[in-house]
Scaffold this motif. Structure first.
Motif, PDB file in Angstrom:
ATOM      1  N   LEU A  33       0.780  -1.438   0.064  1.00  0.00           N
ATOM      2  CA  LEU A  33      -0.122  -0.142  -0.096  1.00  0.00           C
ATOM      3  C   LEU A  33       0.966   1.429   0.179  1.00  0.00           C
ATOM      4  O   LEU A  33       0.665   2.429  -0.810  1.00  0.00           O
ATOM      5  N   GLU A  34       1.948   1.380   0.826  1.00  0.00           N
ATOM      6  CA  GLU A  34       2.755   2.570   0.896  1.00  0.00           C
ATOM      7  C   GLU A  34       3.394   2.540  -0.383  1.00  0.00           C
ATOM      8  O   GLU A  34       3.501   3.752  -1.107  1.00  0.00           O
ATOM      9  N   LEU A  37       0.826   4.000  -2.828  1.00  0.00           N
ATOM     10  CA  LEU A  37       0.391   5.299  -2.522  1.00  0.00           C
ATOM     11  C   LEU A  37       1.509   6.214  -3.135  1.00  0.00           C
ATOM     12  O   LEU A  37       1.515   7.510  -3.684  1.00  0.00           O
ATOM     13  N   GLU A  40       1.086   7.031  -6.779  1.00  0.00           N
ATOM     14  CA  GLU A  40      -0.052   7.633  -6.925  1.00  0.00           C
ATOM     15  C   GLU A  40       0.127   9.185  -6.502  1.00  0.00           C
ATOM     16  O   GLU A  40      -0.215  10.215  -7.413  1.00  0.00           O
ATOM     17  N   ARG A  41       0.981   9.239  -5.534  1.00  0.00           N
ATOM     18  CA  ARG A  41       1.279  10.786  -5.195  1.00  0.00           C
ATOM     19  C   ARG A  41       2.238  11.522  -6.279  1.00  0.00           C
ATOM     20  O   ARG A  41       2.381  12.665  -6.123  1.00  0.00           O
TER      21      ARG A  41
END
Length: 94
Positions: A33-34, A37, A40-41
Motif C-alpha cells: 500500500l505504501e 500510495l 499515486e502521489r
C-alpha cells in the motif's frame, strides 16, 4: 484493527507476497500500500477546468449562504473602493 479481504485471489496474492518477502501478512500489505500510495502521489494532478472551478465556487456559495444574497453594486461603487481619500493622482504628476 482488522481488515477482511473478501476476494480469495487478492488474499492469495497477499499471502504469497508475504511468504516471498519473509514478512507478516500485515507488513506485506502495508508495504504494498505504501508503494502504491507513493506512486499515486508522484502522478501529476490535473488542473481543474473553469467549469469545475465555477461549480466548486457555487457549492461554496450555497454552503455559506451567499447564494441567497443579492448585491446591488454598480461599477461606480466598485471603482470607489480603489480611491484613496485625500490622494489625487493628478497632483503627483510632475
Amino acid at each position: 484493527m482488522s481488515m477482511f479481504i473478501k476476494n480469495p485471489d487478492v488474499e492469495r496474492a497477499a499471502r504469497e507476497l508475504a511468504r516471498l518477502r519473509g514478512t507478516s501478512l500485515t507488513e506485506a500489505v502495508g508495504q504494498a500500500l505504501e508503494r502504491a500510495l507513493a506512486s499515486e502521489r508522484e502522478k501529476p494532478r490535473p488542473r481543474p477546468t473553469i467549469a469545475e472551478m465555477k461549480a466548486a465556487t457555487e457549492r461554496f456559495r450555497k454552503a455559506i449562504g451567499l447564494d441567497k444574497r443579492k448585491l446591488n453594486v454598480t461599477k461606480a461603487d466598485f471603482d470607489a473602493l480603489w480611491e484613496i481619500p485625500g490622494f489625487d493622482p493628478k497632483d503627483d504628476l510632475s
